[in-house]
Design an enzyme around this catalytic site. Structure first.
Site, PDB file in Angstrom:
ATOM      1  N   GLY A  45      11.677  -8.206   2.158  1.00 28.62           N
ATOM      2  CA  GLY A  45      11.094  -7.466   1.051  1.00 28.62           C
ATOM      3  C   GLY A  45      11.722  -6.097   0.933  1.00 28.62           C
ATOM      4  O   GLY A  45      12.291  -5.575   1.900  1.00 28.62           O
ATOM      5  N   GLN A  89      12.535   2.553  -1.522  1.00 33.37           N
ATOM      6  CA  GLN A  89      13.434   2.395  -0.365  1.00 33.37           C
ATOM      7  C   GLN A  89      14.905   2.541  -0.772  1.00 33.37           C
ATOM      8  O   GLN A  89      15.762   2.726   0.090  1.00 33.37           O
ATOM      9  CB  GLN A  89      13.226   1.024   0.293  1.00 33.37           C
ATOM     10  CG  GLN A  89      11.910   0.931   1.058  1.00 33.37           C
ATOM     11  CD  GLN A  89      11.810  -0.413   1.744  1.00 33.37           C
ATOM     12  OE1 GLN A  89      11.406  -1.394   1.139  1.00 33.37           O
ATOM     13  NE2 GLN A  89      12.199  -0.469   3.013  1.00 33.37           N
ATOM     14  N   CYS A 131      10.718  -3.299   9.066  1.00 34.69           N
ATOM     15  CA  CYS A 131      11.001  -2.725   7.748  1.00 34.69           C
ATOM     16  C   CYS A 131      12.456  -2.263   7.725  1.00 34.69           C
ATOM     17  O   CYS A 131      12.930  -1.692   8.708  1.00 34.69           O
ATOM     18  CB  CYS A 131      10.070  -1.533   7.529  1.00 34.69           C
ATOM     19  SG  CYS A 131      10.341  -0.661   5.981  1.00 34.69           S
ATOM     20  N   LEU A 132      13.143  -2.516   6.623  1.00 35.09           N
ATOM     21  CA  LEU A 132      14.548  -2.102   6.522  1.00 35.09           C
ATOM     22  C   LEU A 132      14.696  -0.581   6.615  1.00 35.09           C
ATOM     23  O   LEU A 132      15.767  -0.095   6.969  1.00 35.09           O
ATOM     24  CB  LEU A 132      15.163  -2.604   5.208  1.00 35.09           C
ATOM     25  CG  LEU A 132      15.340  -4.126   5.093  1.00 35.09           C
ATOM     26  CD1 LEU A 132      15.895  -4.499   3.726  1.00 35.09           C
ATOM     27  CD2 LEU A 132      16.255  -4.665   6.198  1.00 35.09           C
ATOM     28  N   HIS A 186       2.678  -5.144   2.705  1.00 35.63           N
ATOM     29  CA  HIS A 186       3.658  -4.169   3.203  1.00 35.63           C
ATOM     30  C   HIS A 186       4.383  -3.483   2.035  1.00 35.63           C
ATOM     31  O   HIS A 186       4.505  -2.255   2.008  1.00 35.63           O
ATOM     32  CB  HIS A 186       4.646  -4.914   4.108  1.00 35.63           C
ATOM     33  CG  HIS A 186       5.763  -4.105   4.654  1.00 35.63           C
ATOM     34  ND1 HIS A 186       5.931  -3.862   6.005  1.00 35.63           N
ATOM     35  CD2 HIS A 186       6.806  -3.478   4.035  1.00 35.63           C
ATOM     36  CE1 HIS A 186       7.031  -3.119   6.181  1.00 35.63           C
ATOM     37  NE2 HIS A 186       7.579  -2.873   5.004  1.00 35.63           N
ATOM     38  N   GLU A 187       4.831  -4.288   1.077  1.00 35.91           N
ATOM     39  CA  GLU A 187       5.631  -3.730  -0.032  1.00 35.91           C
ATOM     40  C   GLU A 187       4.780  -2.902  -0.989  1.00 35.91           C
ATOM     41  O   GLU A 187       5.214  -1.861  -1.473  1.00 35.91           O
ATOM     42  CB  GLU A 187       6.355  -4.849  -0.786  1.00 35.91           C
ATOM     43  CG  GLU A 187       7.334  -5.663   0.044  1.00 35.91           C
ATOM     44  CD  GLU A 187       8.326  -4.835   0.842  1.00 35.91           C
ATOM     45  OE1 GLU A 187       8.695  -3.727   0.412  1.00 35.91           O
ATOM     46  OE2 GLU A 187       8.719  -5.291   1.926  1.00 35.91           O
ATOM     47  N   HIS A 232       4.365   0.486   0.333  1.00 39.75           N
ATOM     48  CA  HIS A 232       5.546   1.336   0.111  1.00 39.75           C
ATOM     49  C   HIS A 232       5.421   2.111  -1.196  1.00 39.75           C
ATOM     50  O   HIS A 232       5.783   3.284  -1.273  1.00 39.75           O
ATOM     51  CB  HIS A 232       6.811   0.466   0.003  1.00 39.75           C
ATOM     52  CG  HIS A 232       7.538   0.249   1.295  1.00 39.75           C
ATOM     53  ND1 HIS A 232       8.078   1.269   2.050  1.00 39.75           N
ATOM     54  CD2 HIS A 232       7.856  -0.897   1.961  1.00 39.75           C
ATOM     55  CE1 HIS A 232       8.673   0.768   3.118  1.00 39.75           C
ATOM     56  NE2 HIS A 232       8.553  -0.554   3.098  1.00 39.75           N
TER      57      HIS A 232
HETATM   58 NI    NI Z   1       9.309  -1.959   4.434  1.00 39.33          NI
END
Ligand code: NI
Length: 159
Positions: free
Chosen positions: A46, A51, A89-90, A131-132, A135
């Site tokens: 995701g 991000q 998470c990236l 999670h997204e 963000h």
């Molecule tokens: Ni993330």
């Protein structure tokens, strides 16, 4: 295809609240395509627009690698159940931690044409949606980690 630079924890853009998408433009369509490309390239499940430094309420998710989900202006309508598991998470490379999430989520969002859609997810998809969406409100999963953030190698050793 364009890969965008993924911002890492400590970058203030990750703590900003993203803005509603009110009209679709060629620029936003390009952003969406780049977000999918970037997520696949980086091996994530995701990615949220902030991000990659853009404050729009857009997330892309793919928990299987062949099931792309686009959520514009997502709102979680319903959750139930519970799952406890490792999350990463990236924007927090090399790290993971245990996070408690609902096991079922129903979300309302807009699609690429800004039509209203509703999507239901369980297990990893439910986790990814939560999670997204967080963000987009400037939150990272690390705020919810139980037992501390770990190195990914450390977790692999435990398994
Ligand atoms: Ni993330």
């Amino acid at each position: 295809m364009a890969i965008r630079n993924v911002r890492e924890m400590g970058d203030p853009v990750l703590n900003k609240i993203c803005k509603e998408v009110k009209e679709m433009t060629p620029r936003t369509l390009e952003l969406i395509d780049d977000m999918f490309d970037t997520m696949y390239e980086e091996g994530g499940v995701g990615l949220a627009a902030n991000q990659v430094g853009i404050l729009k309420r857009i997330v892309v998710i793919d928990v299987t690698g062949e099931d792309p989900v686009l959520l514009i202006n997502p709102v979680i309508l319903e959750t139930s159940g519970e799952q406890v598991g490792n999350e990463g998470c990236l924007s927090v490379p090399g790290k993971a931690g245990v996070v408690r999430r609902p096991n079922y989520v129903k979300v309302r969002a807009n699609d690429r044409e800004l039509n209203t859609i509703e999507i239901e997810g369980t297990e990893l998809l439910a986790r990814a949606i939560c999670h997204e969406v967080e963000h987009l409100d400037g939150h990272l999963y690390v705020e919810k980690v139980e037992g501390g953030l770990k190195d990914v190698e450390e977790i692999e050793d435990e398994e």
